[in-house]
Write an enzyme that holds these catalytic residues in place. Sequence first.
Site, PDB file in Angstrom:
ATOM      1  N   GLY A  96      40.698  54.567  43.256  1.00  0.00           N
ATOM      2  CA  GLY A  96      41.691  55.242  44.080  1.00  0.00           C
ATOM      3  C   GLY A  96      41.650  56.747  43.991  1.00  0.00           C
TER       4      GLY A  96
ATOM      5  N   ARG B   4      43.196  51.751  49.425  1.00  0.00           N
ATOM      6  CA  ARG B   4      43.269  53.088  48.828  1.00  0.00           C
ATOM      7  C   ARG B   4      41.895  53.655  48.482  1.00  0.00           C
ATOM      8  NH1 ARG B   4      44.034  49.204  45.207  1.00  0.00           N
ATOM      9  NH2 ARG B   4      43.279  49.363  43.076  1.00  0.00           N
TER      10      ARG B   4
ATOM     11  N   ASN C 177      43.031  53.867  32.911  1.00  0.00           N
ATOM     12  CA  ASN C 177      43.533  53.309  31.652  1.00  0.00           C
ATOM     13  C   ASN C 177      43.583  54.378  30.574  1.00  0.00           C
ATOM     14  OD1 ASN C 177      40.954  52.975  29.808  1.00  0.00           O
ATOM     15  ND2 ASN C 177      40.361  52.357  31.882  1.00  0.00           N
TER      16      ASN C 177
ATOM     17  N   CYS D 244      48.334  49.076  38.031  1.00  0.00           N
ATOM     18  CA  CYS D 244      48.607  49.008  39.466  1.00  0.00           C
ATOM     19  C   CYS D 244      48.650  47.579  39.973  1.00  0.00           C
ATOM     20  CB  CYS D 244      47.601  49.836  40.253  1.00  0.00           C
ATOM     21  SG  CYS D 244      45.897  49.240  40.150  1.00  0.00           S
TER      22      CYS D 244
ATOM     23  N   CYS E 222      42.133  40.425  31.021  1.00  0.00           N
ATOM     24  CA  CYS E 222      42.509  40.790  32.387  1.00  0.00           C
ATOM     25  C   CYS E 222      41.450  41.767  32.890  1.00  0.00           C
ATOM     26  CB  CYS E 222      43.921  41.378  32.445  1.00  0.00           C
ATOM     27  SG  CYS E 222      44.127  42.884  31.472  1.00  0.00           S
TER      28      CYS E 222
END
Length: 385
Positions: free
Chosen positions: A37, A69, A127, A184, A350
């Site tokens: 993004g 985005r 991150n 996000c 994740c």
Amino acid sequence: MGMDVSRYTRQIRLRGFGPDAQDRLLSSRAVVIGAGGLGAPVLTYLSAAGVGRLDIIDPDIVELSNLHRQFIHSEDAVGSRKVDSAAERLRGLNSAIEIVTHPVLLTADNAEELLAGADIVVDGSDNFATRYLANDACEILGIPLVWGTILGFDGQIAVFDAHRGATLRDLYPVVPEPGSVPDCATAGVIGALCGSIGSAMAMETIKVLTGIGTPLLNAVSIHSSLDGSWETIPVGRDPKRAPVTSLAAHREDTPATDATATATQGAAVPTASGDDPARVAASVPVIAWDDIDDGDLLVDIREDAEVAAGAVAGALHIPMEELLGDPRRLTDRDDGASGIPVQGRIALYCRSGVRSARAVTALRSEGIEAVSVSGGYLAYLSRAV
């Protein structure tokens, strides 16, 4: 100038810019961390402006949910590496500059090598682990760092240069705990804000490389998109802070190095579930991909669309919301028929680590001894290079 600069005529004509500034851009090397993004507008404007060499660092692949985005990518690029998609787009925009791709996660083991020799580093990562690592590596190497971040409808940008003043560790000395700030995927993000912050980061980069204007050194600029305001706040160097001389701390599996999130680095930011970060567990046990044993139960807690774009073979897929709604399904289920091992640890992953850290905290509060896989799927993708 050794190349056709007719494409740069409009900026060369600017009073205070001129051919000298363009020459400086053409002879510069910028390393951009992240082709997402923030990286999309940064890379687009730096290549269009004529930065002579652009290095792109990103292990991720393009997903359909990125496209609202991350306009540097297209529908045809879904499933391909972001660095390859971005490079193809940038070469079509400006074939005269050099584009170098690095489809890896920035780590303590490769950071100094990847960033060495750069005139500037632009951090468009999503991150905390990467942000603090990039900051520390730039301090060690003496490279200015353009930094930006977003949370919800707000964003922040700054220029950090340890030789000229404050760095990220002066702005936010305490690294947030794992999972204390949403990413996000859970908090959401709007594309236009990425464009606003990323474009501002590109402008700061151009200012530093050319020497025009006044870069955002020793300051942080805060943008609220809903009321259109920009506020610049001074940031001073902490005289008691010891200089960063080593990346050794980033090699340790601690909350300070494995915390990941997409947000502003504010210790008081609530989590998506409304938890007070002060009540988040003091530590979240993490393991590396290389430490996963055959007997461990690997659980992918990403959403269906993320898994459709790519996943680790053999992992059990349970979206985070479903898992936290019924955490006992991990310990009460019988996996004998499916061949999924359950005699070892329960290891959650994740995308980058933030959701797995939050999930592990929740599971351990239920007495389930789960661990989080450090770096998530992005770290896994890096291993395949």
